[in-house]
Design a protein around this motif. Structure first.
Motif, mmCIF file in Angstrom:
data_model
loop_
_atom_site.group_PDB
_atom_site.id
_atom_site.type_symbol
_atom_site.label_atom_id
_atom_site.label_comp_id
_atom_site.label_asym_id
_atom_site.label_seq_id
_atom_site.Cartn_x
_atom_site.Cartn_y
_atom_site.Cartn_z
ATOM 1 N N VAL A 89 -26.771 -11.589 6.247
ATOM 2 C CA VAL A 89 -25.313 -11.564 6.259
ATOM 3 C C VAL A 89 -24.796 -12.197 4.968
ATOM 4 O O VAL A 89 -25.311 -13.223 4.524
ATOM 5 C CB VAL A 89 -24.759 -12.353 7.465
ATOM 6 C CG1 VAL A 89 -23.231 -12.419 7.402
ATOM 7 C CG2 VAL A 89 -25.190 -11.701 8.757
ATOM 8 N N ASP A 145 -30.958 -7.253 7.062
ATOM 9 C CA ASP A 145 -30.736 -8.150 8.205
ATOM 10 C C ASP A 145 -30.116 -9.468 7.754
ATOM 11 O O ASP A 145 -30.029 -10.421 8.520
ATOM 12 C CB ASP A 145 -32.039 -8.412 8.977
ATOM 13 C CG ASP A 145 -31.777 -9.040 10.349
ATOM 14 O OD1 ASP A 145 -30.875 -8.559 11.062
ATOM 15 O OD2 ASP A 145 -32.458 -10.015 10.705
ATOM 16 N N VAL A 190 -28.459 -11.395 10.400
ATOM 17 C CA VAL A 190 -27.709 -10.649 11.393
ATOM 18 C C VAL A 190 -28.198 -10.972 12.795
ATOM 19 O O VAL A 190 -27.418 -11.098 13.732
ATOM 20 C CB VAL A 190 -27.832 -9.130 11.133
ATOM 21 C CG1 VAL A 190 -27.212 -8.326 12.269
ATOM 22 C CG2 VAL A 190 -27.174 -8.765 9.813
ATOM 23 N N LYS A 214 -31.864 -2.046 5.107
ATOM 24 C CA LYS A 214 -31.022 -2.967 5.883
ATOM 25 C C LYS A 214 -31.722 -4.324 5.908
ATOM 26 O O LYS A 214 -32.693 -4.523 6.612
ATOM 27 C CB LYS A 214 -30.802 -2.415 7.286
ATOM 28 C CG LYS A 214 -30.073 -1.074 7.301
ATOM 29 C CD LYS A 214 -29.723 -0.622 8.705
ATOM 30 C CE LYS A 214 -30.930 -0.018 9.390
ATOM 31 N NZ LYS A 214 -30.576 0.556 10.710
ATOM 32 N N GLU A 267 -23.328 -7.185 6.931
ATOM 33 C CA GLU A 267 -24.751 -7.002 6.620
ATOM 34 C C GLU A 267 -24.963 -6.487 5.206
ATOM 35 O O GLU A 267 -24.265 -5.582 4.737
ATOM 36 C CB GLU A 267 -25.418 -6.055 7.617
ATOM 37 C CG GLU A 267 -26.930 -5.969 7.406
ATOM 38 C CD GLU A 267 -27.644 -5.210 8.514
ATOM 39 O OE1 GLU A 267 -28.891 -5.159 8.471
ATOM 40 O OE2 GLU A 267 -26.961 -4.673 9.406
#
Length: 253
Positions: A208, A206, A223, A204, A174
């Motif tokens: 990848v 989300d 994610v 964050k 992530e």
């Protein structure tokens, strides 16, 4: 003549007090309200000034809506630069490009903040109008950003594993990001804020991806789309590519 004094008094404000609620685009569901403080509002203006290089003598055209982050006139709050904006979106790309082109000419804009799709169509509009209208600078978004731009704007990026550790370069997991202009959270959405911002104000995303040995950020997917099989993490996009190759091979056979 003695001047009249007003009995009104202004409240005492802290730079980190809430100043603005910005609406998200709602690409992953219902739009949310993002909280910005007085400090982050000015930092957004500073970042825009660094990327566009404007002064208060310039005239900036921005086609994004004012309730969105990309359309709010942060640059005007920073140094009073004249900002031209619109209050509606046209139905076709041709109409959108023609309106933007005409508005920038009429208002004598020399800097433009444009959506990538508008920027793509503007050269055709310019050729059709046979005009010598020239912009000094164009600011756009929604496309990959060069590493040097992220460095100038003070963006920090790291890849975090499931155990909260920073993974090695080249390893997918992530993507987290942090800037001095990071928003304070979602308005009246404590749980969503807690899920998107950690205690150190890392966002964050989300998304990848991984960081290459050369320091380039590469994003692969979301994610929330991950398929976890035992200890392995599989991205649907990689499965789709593999299945596509298998399908092509089958057709050739």
């Amino acid at each position: 003549m003695k001047e009249k004094r007003s009995d009104s008094s202004l409240p005492t404000l802290d730079p980190d007090d809430t100043a603005l609620l910005i609406e998200t685009s709602g690409s992953t569901g219902k739009p949310k309200l993002v909280v910005h403080s007085h400090r982050t509002m000015l930092m957004c203006g500073v970042h825009l000034q660094d990327s566009m290089g404007f002064t208060y003598h310039d005239i900036v055209y921005n086609e994004r809506k004012t309730q969105w982050l990309g359309g709010f006139p942060f640059q005007y709050l920073l140094n009073g630069v004249t900002t031209v904006t619109t209050d509606y979106r046209l139905e076709s790309l041709k109409e959108q490009c023609m309106f933007a082109y005409s508005a920038m000419q009429q208002e004598k804009c020399n800097i433009a903040c444009l959506l990538p799709v508008t920027l793509h169509g503007l050269p055709h509009t310019a050729l059709e109008n046979k005009s010598n209208f020239i912009l000094d600078n164009i600011h756009t978004g929604g496309s990959p950003v060069a590493t040097i731009c992220l460095a100038v704007l003070g963006v920090e990026v790291k890849i975090i594993g499931t155990k909260g550790n920073i993974v090695e370069r080249g390893q997918d997991d992530e993507i987290y990001a942090r800037t001095p202009a990071m928003y304070k959270g979602y308005h009246n959405e404590f749980e969503k804020t807690k899920k998107s911002l950690n205690e150190s104000w890392w966002f964050k995303t989300d998304d990848v991806g991984h960081i290459t040995l050369e320091g380039e950020l590469v994003a692969h997917g979301r994610v929330s789309e991950l398929i976890i099989c035992g200890s392995a993490k599989v991205l649907p996009v990689k499965l789709e590519k593999s299945l596509g190759i298998i399908r092509i091979c089958t057709m050739l056979l």
